[in-house]
Motif scaffolding. Structure first.
Motif, PDB file in Angstrom:
ATOM      1  N   VAL A   1       0.957  -1.441  -0.115  1.00 45.68           N
ATOM      2  CA  VAL A   1       0.105  -0.029  -0.038  1.00 45.68           C
ATOM      3  C   VAL A   1       0.852   1.330  -0.016  1.00 45.68           C
ATOM      4  CG1 VAL A   1      -1.571   1.275   1.460  1.00 45.68           C
ATOM      5  CG2 VAL A   1      -1.920  -1.086   1.182  1.00 45.68           C
ATOM      6  N   LYS A   2       0.507   2.270  -0.870  1.00 44.23           N
ATOM      7  CA  LYS A   2       1.344   3.148  -0.824  1.00 44.23           C
ATOM      8  C   LYS A   2       0.662   4.407   0.101  1.00 44.23           C
ATOM      9  CE  LYS A   2       3.178   3.420  -5.411  1.00 44.23           C
ATOM     10  NZ  LYS A   2       2.785   3.502  -6.970  1.00 44.23           N
ATOM     11  N   GLY A   3       1.684   4.960   0.925  1.00 46.54           N
ATOM     12  CA  GLY A   3       1.016   5.941   1.868  1.00 46.54           C
ATOM     13  C   GLY A   3       0.721   5.209   3.141  1.00 46.54           C
ATOM     14  N   LYS A   4       0.071   5.655   3.991  1.00 47.60           N
ATOM     15  CA  LYS A   4      -0.201   5.231   5.466  1.00 47.60           C
ATOM     16  C   LYS A   4      -0.994   4.005   5.256  1.00 47.60           C
ATOM     17  CE  LYS A   4       1.588   9.087   7.883  1.00 47.60           C
ATOM     18  NZ  LYS A   4       1.516  10.033   8.670  1.00 47.60           N
ATOM     19  N   VAL A   5      -1.013   3.339   6.510  1.00 48.11           N
ATOM     20  CA  VAL A   5      -1.955   2.297   6.766  1.00 48.11           C
ATOM     21  C   VAL A   5      -2.247   2.544   8.408  1.00 48.11           C
ATOM     22  CG1 VAL A   5      -1.251   0.501   4.973  1.00 48.11           C
ATOM     23  CG2 VAL A   5      -0.211   0.747   7.180  1.00 48.11           C
ATOM     24  N   THR A   6      -3.314   2.003   8.551  1.00 52.67           N
ATOM     25  CA  THR A   6      -3.816   1.888   9.956  1.00 52.67           C
ATOM     26  C   THR A   6      -3.235   0.804  10.739  1.00 52.67           C
ATOM     27  OG1 THR A   6      -5.681   3.253   9.518  1.00 52.67           O
ATOM     28  CG2 THR A   6      -5.719   2.478  11.640  1.00 52.67           C
ATOM     29  N   MET A   7      -2.531   0.902  11.942  1.00 54.03           N
ATOM     30  CA  MET A   7      -2.250  -0.133  12.704  1.00 54.03           C
ATOM     31  C   MET A   7      -2.953  -0.304  13.782  1.00 54.03           C
ATOM     32  SD  MET A   7       1.751  -1.104  14.132  1.00 54.03           S
ATOM     33  CE  MET A   7       1.483   0.284  15.365  1.00 54.03           C
ATOM     34  N   GLY A   8      -3.506  -1.473  14.173  1.00 53.16           N
ATOM     35  CA  GLY A   8      -4.189  -1.707  15.384  1.00 53.16           C
ATOM     36  C   GLY A   8      -3.504  -2.442  16.275  1.00 53.16           C
ATOM     37  N   LEU A   9      -3.535  -1.958  17.704  1.00 54.28           N
ATOM     38  CA  LEU A   9      -2.944  -2.762  18.697  1.00 54.28           C
ATOM     39  C   LEU A   9      -3.743  -2.875  19.812  1.00 54.28           C
ATOM     40  CD1 LEU A   9       0.858  -1.243  18.875  1.00 54.28           C
ATOM     41  CD2 LEU A   9       0.187  -3.773  18.836  1.00 54.28           C
ATOM     42  N   ARG A  10      -4.077  -4.199  20.416  1.00 56.58           N
ATOM     43  CA  ARG A  10      -5.040  -4.195  21.477  1.00 56.58           C
ATOM     44  C   ARG A  10      -4.264  -3.755  22.823  1.00 56.58           C
ATOM     45  NH1 ARG A  10      -9.784  -5.941  20.350  1.00 56.58           N
ATOM     46  NH2 ARG A  10      -9.906  -7.195  18.653  1.00 56.58           N
ATOM     47  N   PRO A  11      -4.925  -3.212  23.874  1.00 56.40           N
ATOM     48  CA  PRO A  11      -4.359  -2.745  25.087  1.00 56.40           C
ATOM     49  C   PRO A  11      -3.495  -3.926  25.824  1.00 56.40           C
ATOM     50  CG  PRO A  11      -6.271  -1.725  24.794  1.00 56.40           C
ATOM     51  CD  PRO A  11      -6.398  -2.811  23.730  1.00 56.40           C
ATOM     52  N   GLU A  12      -4.140  -5.124  25.736  1.00 56.19           N
ATOM     53  CA  GLU A  12      -3.577  -6.187  26.226  1.00 56.19           C
ATOM     54  C   GLU A  12      -2.343  -6.877  25.703  1.00 56.19           C
ATOM     55  OE1 GLU A  12      -6.618  -5.708  25.380  1.00 56.19           O
ATOM     56  OE2 GLU A  12      -7.715  -7.515  24.756  1.00 56.19           O
ATOM     57  N   ASP A  13      -2.111  -6.395  24.546  1.00 59.82           N
ATOM     58  CA  ASP A  13      -0.850  -7.001  23.607  1.00 59.82           C
ATOM     59  C   ASP A  13       0.239  -5.972  23.712  1.00 59.82           C
ATOM     60  OD1 ASP A  13      -2.476  -9.170  22.867  1.00 59.82           O
ATOM     61  OD2 ASP A  13      -3.256  -8.145  20.967  1.00 59.82           O
ATOM     62  N   LEU A  14       0.133  -4.858  24.831  1.00 55.89           N
ATOM     63  CA  LEU A  14       1.148  -4.269  24.915  1.00 55.89           C
ATOM     64  C   LEU A  14       1.572  -4.299  26.434  1.00 55.89           C
ATOM     65  CD1 LEU A  14      -0.252  -0.835  23.298  1.00 55.89           C
ATOM     66  CD2 LEU A  14       1.794  -1.638  22.720  1.00 55.89           C
ATOM     67  N   ASN A  15       2.959  -4.550  26.763  1.00 49.03           N
ATOM     68  CA  ASN A  15       3.193  -4.782  27.937  1.00 49.03           C
ATOM     69  C   ASN A  15       4.653  -3.799  28.256  1.00 49.03           C
ATOM     70  OD1 ASN A  15       2.204  -7.214  28.491  1.00 49.03           O
ATOM     71  ND2 ASN A  15       3.439  -8.141  26.740  1.00 49.03           N
ATOM     72  N   LEU A  16       4.443  -3.527  29.575  1.00 50.39           N
ATOM     73  CA  LEU A  16       5.483  -2.615  30.096  1.00 50.39           C
ATOM     74  C   LEU A  16       6.764  -3.302  30.234  1.00 50.39           C
ATOM     75  CD1 LEU A  16       4.484  -0.047  31.015  1.00 50.39           C
ATOM     76  CD2 LEU A  16       4.728  -0.524  33.361  1.00 50.39           C
ATOM     77  N   ALA A  17       7.809  -2.823  29.632  1.00 54.45           N
ATOM     78  CA  ALA A  17       9.169  -3.373  29.560  1.00 54.45           C
ATOM     79  C   ALA A  17       9.753  -3.124  30.954  1.00 54.45           C
ATOM     80  CB  ALA A  17      10.064  -2.623  28.520  1.00 54.45           C
ATOM     81  N   GLU A  18      10.398  -4.438  31.123  1.00 60.87           N
ATOM     82  CA  GLU A  18      11.169  -4.339  32.624  1.00 60.87           C
ATOM     83  C   GLU A  18      12.230  -3.404  32.200  1.00 60.87           C
ATOM     84  OE1 GLU A  18       9.995  -6.073  35.110  1.00 60.87           O
ATOM     85  OE2 GLU A  18       8.709  -6.864  34.080  1.00 60.87           O
ATOM     86  N   GLY A  19      12.636  -2.573  33.350  1.00 63.99           N
ATOM     87  CA  GLY A  19      13.539  -1.614  33.310  1.00 63.99           C
ATOM     88  C   GLY A  19      14.935  -2.095  32.906  1.00 63.99           C
ATOM     89  N   THR A  20      15.440  -3.236  33.713  1.00 63.24           N
ATOM     90  CA  THR A  20      16.828  -3.666  33.568  1.00 63.24           C
ATOM     91  C   THR A  20      17.042  -4.650  32.613  1.00 63.24           C
ATOM     92  OG1 THR A  20      16.284  -5.045  35.325  1.00 63.24           O
ATOM     93  CG2 THR A  20      17.581  -2.824  35.919  1.00 63.24           C
ATOM     94  N   SER A  21      16.122  -5.616  32.598  1.00 63.86           N
ATOM     95  CA  SER A  21      16.178  -6.687  31.625  1.00 63.86           C
ATOM     96  C   SER A  21      16.342  -6.553  30.314  1.00 63.86           C
ATOM     97  CB  SER A  21      15.272  -7.996  32.034  1.00 63.86           C
ATOM     98  OG  SER A  21      13.942  -7.425  31.553  1.00 63.86           O
ATOM     99  N   GLY A  22      17.393  -7.286  29.524  1.00 68.04           N
ATOM    100  CA  GLY A  22      17.248  -7.115  28.276  1.00 68.04           C
ATOM    101  C   GLY A  22      15.925  -7.572  27.550  1.00 68.04           C
ATOM    102  N   HIS A  23      15.198  -6.624  26.919  1.00 69.66           N
ATOM    103  CA  HIS A  23      14.036  -6.885  26.505  1.00 69.66           C
ATOM    104  C   HIS A  23      13.909  -7.425  24.988  1.00 69.66           C
ATOM    105  CE1 HIS A  23      14.303  -2.507  26.585  1.00 69.66           C
ATOM    106  NE2 HIS A  23      14.314  -2.494  25.324  1.00 69.66           N
ATOM    107  N   SER A  24      13.042  -8.255  24.724  1.00 73.04           N
ATOM    108  CA  SER A  24      12.998  -8.700  23.305  1.00 73.04           C
ATOM    109  C   SER A  24      11.927  -8.035  22.685  1.00 73.04           C
ATOM    110  CB  SER A  24      12.754 -10.185  23.153  1.00 73.04           C
ATOM    111  OG  SER A  24      11.502 -10.423  23.994  1.00 73.04           O
TER     112      SER A  24
END
Lengths: 303, 365
Positions: B274-297
């Motif tokens: 698709v040329k130009g912008k697309v809409t990305m959707g992310l569920r609130p439960e699929d976002l996690n708070l990254a642990e401050g110290t541990s190396g995150h994936s």
């Protein structure tokens, strides 16, 4: 001082507010008493007058001018057949009106409230406009209509000129715009879902109207019946215009016949007939007022 | 009973209520019509009930077109949001009304009403007037009245909307259990997506008179076919971001002012075309708070907590990322406060992508 707002006005603290309150209440009662005096005095006079030869103010007087001179002679008309005939005619007109107006208004009101048909809006505004015209304007035209109706074989004997049926028919027609609008208003307030539920439950449209909707508008129908009954019972102009003689006269017309142009009128007797005419209305009101107050609640919430 | 709607439409003087609805309800299923108010779900239901006449299309029960069949002959029972009970009758009078119209034998009526009332748990209330009942009891009477006819199809029009939250939960379970036990095909209209998700075998999502999707609840949640479905199904609602998907050296990246993510190929391939912008959707439960110290994936996003709504078990945190707010569910033990700087971890395999013009999914359409 939130407590002062909530507590009933019996605070014994200061004498001044209490006295002022007492004064205010006295004034209110005084005003109310004063404002109903004309009616109370009027009815008191009628009752006293019907039981005496003559009156001076509210006091009955005998021949010597002292207080007394009670008599029942003013009520002699009760033994006369004519008054009972007039009363019967009044009753016929009133009852015919209650049924005629009641049936036509509930059916028409329902149709106008719930159904879609050509000319519905025009019909609604026209009935409203027609209601604004006074009955007096129509008297001559109605006279011709009744004469014409009277010429129809068989039916003519019941609804033609100089018949109780004819008078009732005219009175029903004059009362219908009010009745239809009143009942339409009551039907408008009923939820559609109740009607849909009944249709799904297997009821026909007529059954829905008769068994489901009509019971909901009973208070309205009772009020309408009361208005119509009073209008029919006290009807004067229409019966007076479209009836001749005493055979088809109703109570108000009969009352009018007692007042003569040539001979002195016995006003005490007129008062007695007037009081007599009121009795059925009082009885009717006692029976319908409970119905009027009995308004259904519950069973349907939200929208 | 199998119910088929074929191109079913309803309009009033040019105002469209339902537009070419086509769906197929299997025997014994409970199907939810889900959508915001005014989406045409109740209109469609009333057409199935026979109250509204369709402007176009057909309704078939077990293969028989019933467009011209009167409501009373369709073998349906209906429960209304307003209960629509007859207030001048007793509970017995209400439940027995359909049977009395059928002029059944009095003993039979009494027997059947008692049976249904017992099933609904209102067997001892039969002599009561409707006004003497609570909302929950009234809805039971309404349900009893619908069931007493032994209908082939049950229609529910937002039956729980007037009940308080706790009662709604109980009734929800009860209706579901009852429907399963009796095996009556049912249509359940609701604007509450939780109700639809928990009760329905299949959900028909509607918007502006158009059927957006018709699928099993999990599919609507995991594989939303349109932007509307993605935004409407799921609570709290999905986050949307305008991004650009590019392909660099076989690597797919989602880019905007605020983010730069690496996407898996199977998700991003179509979006990259698709040329130009697309809409990305992310569920609130699929976002996690990254642990401050541990190396995150996986890719991360950085932002500031702008709002914190405690939901009990979790906090719903509104995170501002370069002017875009994303709702994130965070374990409450993390103790996030307004103003905290947060790193968000994105699960790239849960990302949804939509064409902003057609609003169709770039993954499942």
């Amino acid at each position: 001082m939130t407590t002062a707002e909530i507590s009933p006005p019996t605070h014994p603290v200061a004498g001044l507010p209490k006295a002022r309150e007492k004064m205010g209440r006295r004034f209110a009662y005084g005003f109310l008493i004063l404002s109903i005096m004309p009616i109370v005095v009027g009815y008191s006079w009628i009752v006293v007058a019907t039981l005496s030869f003559r009156t001076e103010g509210l006091l009955p007087r005998n021949a010597e001018g002292g207080i007394g001179g009670f008599t029942l002679s003013n009520w002699d008309f009760v033994t006369d057949g004519a008054i009972w005939n007039a009363m019967f005619n009044s009753l016929l007109i009133a009852v015919a009106m209650v049924f005629g107006v009641g049936i036509a208004s509930t059916a028409g009101g329902y149709a106008l409230s719930r159904m879609k048909f050509a000319g519905r809006k025009a019909f609604l505004s026209m009935t409203l406009v027609l209601h604004a015209f006074k009955a007096e304007m129509l008297l001559i035209a109605i006279f011709f209509v009744l004469r014409w109706l009277g010429d129809i074989p068989i039916i003519g004997n019941f609804v033609g000129f100089n018949s109780v049926g004819g008078v009732a028919l005219v009175m029903i027609a004059l009362e219908l715009p009010l009745g239809i609008w009143l009942m339409k208003g009551f039907f408008d307030n009923l939820p559609w879902d109740m009607e849909r539920a009944a249709l799904i439950d297997g009821a026909s449209r007529f059954r829905v109207w008769w068994q489901i909707m009509l019971p909901q508008v009973r208070p309205g129908l009772a009020a309408l019946s009361l208005f119509t009954f009073i209008a029919g019972w006290n009807a004067y102009l229409v019966p007076f215009t479209f009836t001749i003689g005493t055979k088809v006269a109703n109570m108000p017309v009969f009352l009018n016949q007692l007042i003569s142009d040539t001979a002195p009128t016995n006003w005490n007797q007129v008062a007695a007939v007037g009081l007599f005419q009121m009795i059925p209305l009082l009885i009717f009101f006692i029976f319908t007022q409970e119905l009027l107050l009995n308004i259904y609640a519950g069973g349907s919430k939200g929208s | 009973m199998r119910v088929e709607l074929d191109n079913l439409s309803k309009s009033w003087d040019g105002v469209v209520g339902a537009d070419k609805i086509t769906l197929d309800i299997s025997d014994g299923d409970l199907v939810a019509f889900l959508g915001p108010s005014g989406c045409g779900k109740t209109t469609t239901l009333l057409m199935v009930a026979g109250i509204y006449k369709p402007s176009g299309g057909t309704i078939s029960f077990d293969g028989r077109v019933v467009n011209e069949v009167a409501p009373k002959d369709r073998g349906i029972g209906m429960v209304f949001q307003s209960y629509a009970l007859y207030p001048h009758m007793t509970v017995f009078g209400n439940i027995s009304y359909p049977l009395r119209i059928q002029k059944l034998d009095k003993a039979v009526i009494k027997d059947r009403v008692q049976k249904v009332a017992d099933m609904m748990g209102i067997g001892d209330l039969l002599d009561r007037k409707i006004a003497q009942l609570s909302g929950g009891q009234q809805q039971r009477v309404s349900l009893g009245r619908a069931l007493v006819k032994e209908p082939q199809l049950l229609l529910f029009d937002e039956p729980l909307s007037n009940l308080d939250a706790r009662l709604r939960l109980t009734m929800r379970g009860e209706i579901k259990r009852l429907q399963g036990d009796l095996g009556i095909t049912s249509i359940y209209v609701t604007h509450d997506q939780v109700e639809a998700m928990t009760m329905a075998d299949r959900i028909a999502v509607m918007s502006k008179g158009i059927l957006q999707a018709y699928d099993v609840p999990e599919a609507l949640y995991d594989r939303p076919k349109t932007l509307f479905v993605a935004g409407f199904v799921g609570n709290p609602p999905m986050n949307f971001l305008d991004i650009e998907v590019t392909r660099d050296n076989g690597e797919f990246r989602a880019k905007s002012e605020s983010i730069d993510l690496i996407l898996p190929q199977e998700r991003a391939e179509k979006a990259a075309a698709v040329k130009g912008k697309v809409t990305m959707g992310l569920r609130p439960e699929d976002l996690n708070l990254a642990e401050g110290t541990s190396g995150h994936s996986g890719p991360t996003l950085s932002g500031v907590a702008e709002t914190v709504e405690p939901l009990g078990r979790e906090d719903l945190v509104g995170v501002g990322i370069n002017g875009v707010e994303m709702r994130v569910l965070v374990d409450k033990t993390r103790g996030v406060r307004v103003g905290d700087n947060l790193d968000l971890q994105v699960d790239p395999s849960k990302i949804q992508l939509f064409d902003p013009v057609t609003e169709n999914s770039l993954l499942w359409a």
